[in-house]
Design a protein around this motif. Sequence first.
Motif, mmCIF file in Angstrom:
data_model
loop_
_atom_site.group_PDB
_atom_site.id
_atom_site.type_symbol
_atom_site.label_atom_id
_atom_site.label_comp_id
_atom_site.label_asym_id
_atom_site.label_seq_id
_atom_site.Cartn_x
_atom_site.Cartn_y
_atom_site.Cartn_z
ATOM 1 N N THR A 15 0.773 -1.440 0.363
ATOM 2 C CA THR A 15 0.066 0.408 0.310
ATOM 3 C C THR A 15 0.822 1.994 0.459
ATOM 4 N N GLN A 16 1.954 1.179 1.197
ATOM 5 C CA GLN A 16 3.520 2.487 0.888
ATOM 6 C C GLN A 16 3.497 2.715 -0.352
ATOM 7 N N LYS A 19 1.006 3.871 -3.201
ATOM 8 C CA LYS A 19 0.485 5.770 -2.949
ATOM 9 C C LYS A 19 2.091 6.329 -3.579
ATOM 10 N N ARG A 20 3.323 5.879 -2.823
ATOM 11 C CA ARG A 20 4.650 6.273 -3.923
ATOM 12 C C ARG A 20 4.375 6.744 -5.413
ATOM 13 N N LYS A 22 2.104 6.245 -7.428
ATOM 14 C CA LYS A 22 0.466 6.992 -7.529
ATOM 15 C C LYS A 22 1.327 8.557 -7.700
#
Length: 82
Positions: A15-16, A19-20, A22
């Motif tokens: 998930t991290q 996000k990064r 994106k």
Amino acid sequence: MPKKKLAYFTSKELTQTLKRTKVLTIIQTIIVLIMIVMAILLTGVKGISVFTFLPLFFIPMVVLGFIQIKSLKKEIQKRKIK
């Protein structure tokens, strides 16, 4: 440093990373769009130059970013992570 396969990432790392990735892809896309606009303007003013074709070399990075986002989303769905 060798890249880890997505199967070895923890759920939190996935998930991290999503996000990064994106954020970085959006920033790269905006920069390439600005470069394209500037190339068009410079071509109109000064004619064809190196700066006309410069954005073409950065487009593959943006495409790879979107491909990576797609593969991260697929792995998250496979694991059924929120």
